[in-house]
Scaffold this motif. Structure first.
Motif, PDB file in Angstrom:
ATOM      1  N   UNK A  22      21.646  78.105  -4.872  1.00  0.00           N
ATOM      2  CA  UNK A  22      22.541  77.191  -5.059  1.00  0.00           C
ATOM      3  C   UNK A  22      22.391  76.312  -6.321  1.00  0.00           C
ATOM      4  N   UNK A  23      21.052  75.943  -6.136  1.00  0.00           N
ATOM      5  CA  UNK A  23      20.805  75.140  -7.352  1.00  0.00           C
ATOM      6  C   UNK A  23      20.791  75.852  -8.658  1.00  0.00           C
ATOM      7  N   UNK A  24      20.170  77.056  -8.713  1.00  0.00           N
ATOM      8  CA  UNK A  24      20.115  77.700  -9.713  1.00  0.00           C
ATOM      9  C   UNK A  24      21.483  77.719 -10.750  1.00  0.00           C
ATOM     10  N   UNK A  25      22.670  78.125  -9.537  1.00  0.00           N
ATOM     11  CA  UNK A  25      23.756  78.226 -10.139  1.00  0.00           C
ATOM     12  C   UNK A  25      24.361  76.818 -10.993  1.00  0.00           C
ATOM     13  N   UNK A  26      23.996  75.678 -10.100  1.00  0.00           N
ATOM     14  CA  UNK A  26      24.199  74.296 -10.855  1.00  0.00           C
ATOM     15  C   UNK A  26      23.470  74.047 -12.093  1.00  0.00           C
ATOM     16  N   UNK A  27      22.163  74.838 -12.271  1.00  0.00           N
ATOM     17  CA  UNK A  27      21.421  74.547 -13.535  1.00  0.00           C
ATOM     18  C   UNK A  27      22.194  75.180 -14.421  1.00  0.00           C
ATOM     19  N   UNK A  28      22.652  76.353 -14.215  1.00  0.00           N
ATOM     20  CA  UNK A  28      23.427  77.238 -15.362  1.00  0.00           C
ATOM     21  C   UNK A  28      24.721  76.385 -16.045  1.00  0.00           C
ATOM     22  N   UNK A  29      25.555  75.652 -14.940  1.00  0.00           N
ATOM     23  CA  UNK A  29      26.676  75.253 -15.340  1.00  0.00           C
ATOM     24  C   UNK A  29      26.194  73.928 -16.120  1.00  0.00           C
ATOM     25  N   UNK A  30      25.266  73.114 -15.674  1.00  0.00           N
ATOM     26  CA  UNK A  30      24.848  71.878 -16.222  1.00  0.00           C
ATOM     27  C   UNK A  30      24.376  72.310 -17.704  1.00  0.00           C
ATOM     28  N   UNK A  31      23.596  73.405 -17.765  1.00  0.00           N
ATOM     29  CA  UNK A  31      22.937  73.899 -18.947  1.00  0.00           C
ATOM     30  C   UNK A  31      23.995  74.053 -19.828  1.00  0.00           C
ATOM     31  N   UNK A 151      12.810  69.179 -16.797  1.00  0.00           N
ATOM     32  CA  UNK A 151      12.506  69.750 -18.072  1.00  0.00           C
ATOM     33  C   UNK A 151      13.153  71.155 -18.399  1.00  0.00           C
ATOM     34  N   UNK A 152      13.301  71.896 -17.007  1.00  0.00           N
ATOM     35  CA  UNK A 152      13.853  73.298 -17.454  1.00  0.00           C
ATOM     36  C   UNK A 152      15.252  73.166 -17.712  1.00  0.00           C
ATOM     37  N   UNK A 153      16.328  72.209 -17.173  1.00  0.00           N
ATOM     38  CA  UNK A 153      17.404  72.053 -17.783  1.00  0.00           C
ATOM     39  C   UNK A 153      17.333  71.606 -19.159  1.00  0.00           C
ATOM     40  N   UNK A 154      16.442  70.887 -19.597  1.00  0.00           N
ATOM     41  CA  UNK A 154      16.529  70.277 -20.997  1.00  0.00           C
ATOM     42  C   UNK A 154      16.356  71.487 -21.784  1.00  0.00           C
ATOM     43  N   UNK A 155      15.785  72.625 -21.591  1.00  0.00           N
ATOM     44  CA  UNK A 155      15.522  74.227 -22.413  1.00  0.00           C
ATOM     45  C   UNK A 155      16.955  74.435 -22.845  1.00  0.00           C
ATOM     46  N   UNK A 156      18.092  74.069 -22.099  1.00  0.00           N
ATOM     47  CA  UNK A 156      19.332  74.296 -22.560  1.00  0.00           C
ATOM     48  C   UNK A 156      19.918  73.695 -23.867  1.00  0.00           C
ATOM     49  N   UNK A 157      19.262  72.630 -24.159  1.00  0.00           N
ATOM     50  CA  UNK A 157      19.668  71.911 -25.316  1.00  0.00           C
ATOM     51  C   UNK A 157      18.993  72.325 -26.534  1.00  0.00           C
ATOM     52  N   UNK A 158      17.734  72.885 -26.309  1.00  0.00           N
ATOM     53  CA  UNK A 158      17.120  73.582 -27.158  1.00  0.00           C
ATOM     54  C   UNK A 158      17.799  74.943 -27.440  1.00  0.00           C
ATOM     55  N   UNK A 159      18.037  75.804 -26.647  1.00  0.00           N
ATOM     56  CA  UNK A 159      18.930  76.770 -26.855  1.00  0.00           C
ATOM     57  C   UNK A 159      20.155  76.727 -27.487  1.00  0.00           C
ATOM     58  N   UNK A 160      20.878  75.446 -27.241  1.00  0.00           N
ATOM     59  CA  UNK A 160      22.013  75.165 -28.149  1.00  0.00           C
ATOM     60  C   UNK A 160      21.640  74.842 -29.346  1.00  0.00           C
ATOM     61  N   UNK A 161      20.518  74.172 -29.869  1.00  0.00           N
ATOM     62  CA  UNK A 161      20.491  74.094 -31.068  1.00  0.00           C
ATOM     63  C   UNK A 161      19.853  75.335 -31.973  1.00  0.00           C
ATOM     64  N   UNK A 162      19.180  76.172 -31.293  1.00  0.00           N
ATOM     65  CA  UNK A 162      18.835  77.464 -31.691  1.00  0.00           C
ATOM     66  C   UNK A 162      20.237  78.309 -31.783  1.00  0.00           C
TER      67      UNK A 162
END
Length: 480
Positions: A22-31, A151-162
Motif C-alpha cells: 500500500x505504501x509503495x503505491x503511495x510512494x510512486x504517486x507522491x514520487x 530519503x527514498x522518496x527524495x530519489x524521485x526529485x533526483x530522477x526528475x532532474x536526471x
C-alpha cells in the motif's frame, strides 16, 4: 480499564500494518509529483539561454524567467499547504495537478516574452507542491524507519532532474525549447490522471472528525499489506510530544465525537500564528533560515553548473569547459552533476535514522562547504566538474534531511501549512540565487559568487546546531 486497553493510536496502527504494498503505491504517486516539480525547475537550466538567443533578451530578462518560477513556487508552497490542512490533502493534489499541467502546456505555445513569464510564474505556483506530497506520504509511514523512506522518496526529485537533463539532451539539438516545455509537463498531466487513486490521509481525517473514514483506510492498508490492525478502537490522537511542546488532549475513546470535530483546523491566520507559540518560535525561525540557505546553495550550484558550462562564458580563463566545447557540453555536465544526488541520497538514507536529523544535516552541510571552497580560485576542467559533483551531492543531502525534519516537528493540524511556509522561505533563496549564479558568473566574478555560497553554508550549519531538539524515532504529534 478494559476500554482503555482496547484503544490504539494511528502510529500504533501504522507500526502494526508495517510498510508494504500500500505504501509503495503511495510512494510512486507522491514520487511522480516530485518528478514533475523537479523537471519544471531543472528546465530553467536549458531554456534561458535558448530563449535569450531567439528573442534577443537581456541578461536581466533571462534571469527573470528563473526568478518568476521561484516567486510562483513561494506562493504555491504556502497556498497548497494551507488548502491541504484545511480541506484535505487530496483537494491539494487536484489543484496542484490542474494548475501545473494546464499552464505547463500553454507556456510551450507562448507567442511573446510577457506571456511566457506570466505562464511560467503560474507553473511555479502550481508546482509549489513538494511539502504537500511529502507530508501526505509521511503520514502513512511507520515511525521506526520513517527517515529512510523519506530519503527514498527524495530519489524521485533526483530522477526528475536526471530525466530533464536527458530530455533536454535529446530535444534541444533536434527540436526547440517549446517542445522541451511541452514534454516536461507530462508528469504533471500524469498526476492529474492518477488523482482518483490517491487516498486521503488518515491523520487529516481524524483531525477533521472523520475517524471512521480514517479507520476504513487503515483497514485497506492492512488488507493490502496482508497484516492486521491492533485489537480495539481507533483513538484519533497520538500521545506524542516534542520537547514537552504539545499538550495531549483528554482521552476520549470514541471513533467520532464533537471534540474531534472541534479540532478541525480553523481557517484564517491561526495555523500561521501557532508557529510562533513559545515552544515553536525558535524552531520555526531557524527552519526558515535553514530552508533559505539550503535552497540558495542547491540552486546556486545547479545554475553555477550551467553558467560555467555555457559557451557564452568567456572570462579570459577556462572555467569549466574550453571555449571550443561542443553544444552538448551543457547537457552532459548537468546530467553528470544530477547523478551526484544519488550517492548523496544514499549517504542520507544510511545516517539519518542512525545519527539523527541534526547531526546528519551538519555533516552534509560541512562537506558542501569543503567541496565548494577550492572553487574560490579557477580550477582545471576535470577538478571543477568533480568539485561541483561533490557539492551538489551533499547540498541535496542537507535539503532532503531538512525536508524530513520539518514535518516531524509540527502537529498534523498545521503540518502541511508549516512545511509550505518553510519551503516558501526556500523559494526566496531560489529567487535570489540567480543574481549570484547568473549575474556574477556572467560578469566574470566567480570568486565572489563562491564566497557568497560559502557564507550561506556556514550560516546554515549554525542554524542546525541551534535547533532545540532531535526528532529521530519520535511519533508524529496530532495536536498542540
Amino acid at each position: 480499564m478494559d476500554d482503555e486497553r482496547l484503544v490504539y493510536t494511528l502510529d500504533e496502527a501504522l507500526n502494526n500494518v508495517g510498510f508494504g504494498k500500500f505504501q509503495f503505491l503511495l510512494l510512486l504517486f507522491a514520487g511522480l509529483g516530485l518528478v514533475a516539480e523537479a523537471m519544471e525547475v531543472m528546465i530553467l537550466s536549458f531554456i534561458g539561454p535558448a530563449i535569450k538567443s531567439e528573442w534577443g533578451l537581456s541578461s536581466s530578462q533571462e534571469s527573470l524567467l528563473t526568478s518568476v518560477v521561484f516567486a510562483g513556487l513561494l506562493l504555491g508552497s504556502y497556498s497548497w499547504g494551507f488548502i491541504s490542512d484545511n480541506y484535505g490533502r487530496r483537494k491539494g493534489f487536484l489543484g496542484i495537478a490542474v494548475v501545473a499541467s494546464v499552464t505547463g502546456l500553454l507556456s510551450a505555445l507562448s507567442p511573446n516574452y510577457i506571456l511566457l513569464v506570466t505562464l511560467r510564474g503560474l507553473v511555479g505556483f502550481g508546482l509549489g507542491s513538494g511539502p504537500v506530497f511529502l507530508t501526505w506520504f509521511l503520514e502513512f509511514v511507520p515511525a521506526s524507519n520513517r527517515g529512510m523512506w523519506m530519503v527514498v522518496i527524495s530519489i524521485f526529485w533526483t530522477l526528475g532532474t536526471i530525466s530533464e537533463a536527458s530530455l533536454a539532451w535529446v530535444v534541444m539539438p533536434r527540436l526547440n525549447w517549446r517542445w522541451l516545455l511541452a514534454l516536461s509537463s507530462v508528469p504533471s498531466i500524469a498526476v492529474l490522471l492518477l488523482f482518483g487513486l490517491a487516498p486521503e490521509s488518515p491523520r487529516y481525517l481524524c483531525m477533521a472528525g472523520r475517524s471512521s473514514d480514517a479507520h476504513h483506510i487503515l483497514e485497506k492498508i492492512a488488507v493490502r499489506n496482508r497484516t492486521n490492525l491492533p485489537s480495539g478502537m481507533l483513538f484519533p490522537y497520538n500521545n506524542a510530544r516534542l520537547d514537552n511542546g504539545f499538550v495531549i488532549p483528554e482521552h476520549k475513546p470514541l471513533l467520532s465525537s464533537p471534540e474531534n470535530k472541534s479540532m478541525k483546523v480553523k481557517s484564517g491566520s491561526s495555523p500561521f500564528v501557532m508557529l510562533f507559540s513559545s515552544r515553536l518560535i525558535k524552531t520555526t525561525l531557524l527552519l526558515w533560515v535553514l530552508f533559505f540557505g539550503n535552497s540558495f546553495l542547491y540552486y546556486g550550484i545547479v545554475l553555477l553548473t550551467s553558467e560555467l558550462s555555457s559557451r557564452q562564458t568567456k572570462c579570459g580563463s577556462t572555467l569549466l569547459f574550453l571555449q571550443k566545447a561542443d553544444d552538448a557540453s551543457l547537457f552532459i555536465n548537468v546530467f553528470i552533476t544530477s547523478l551526484a544526488e544519488l550517492p548523496g541520497l544514499l549517504l542520507s538514507a544510511l545516517i539519518v535514522d542512525r545519527v539523527g536529523r541534526k547531526m546528519s544535516m551538519t555533516i552534509t552541510s560541512v562537506l558542501t562547504f569543503m567541496f565548494l571552497l577550492p572553487l574560490i580560485i579557477h580550477q582545471p576542467v576535470t577538478l571543477t566538474t568533480a568539485l561541483l559533483f561533490g557539492a551538489r551531492m551533499f547540498a541535496n543531502g542537507t535539503y532532503t534531511i531538512a525536508s524530513i525534519y520539518a514535518p516531524e516537528v509540527y502537529p498534523t493540524s498545521v503540518r502541511a501549512t508549516s512545511c509550505g511556509i518553510a519551503s516558501a522561505m526556500g523559494r526566496i533563496g531560489g529567487m535570489v540565487c540567480p543574481l549570484v549564479a547568473v549575474g556574477m558568473i556572467s560578469n566574470c566574478h566567480q570568486t565572489s559568487a563562491i564566497f557568497v555560497l560559502e557564507c550561506v553554508a556556514v550560516f546554515s550549519v549554525v542554524c542546525i546546531l541551534l535547533f532545540p531538539f532531535e526528532s529521530k524515532g519520535r511519533e508524529l504529534a496530532d495536536t498542540f
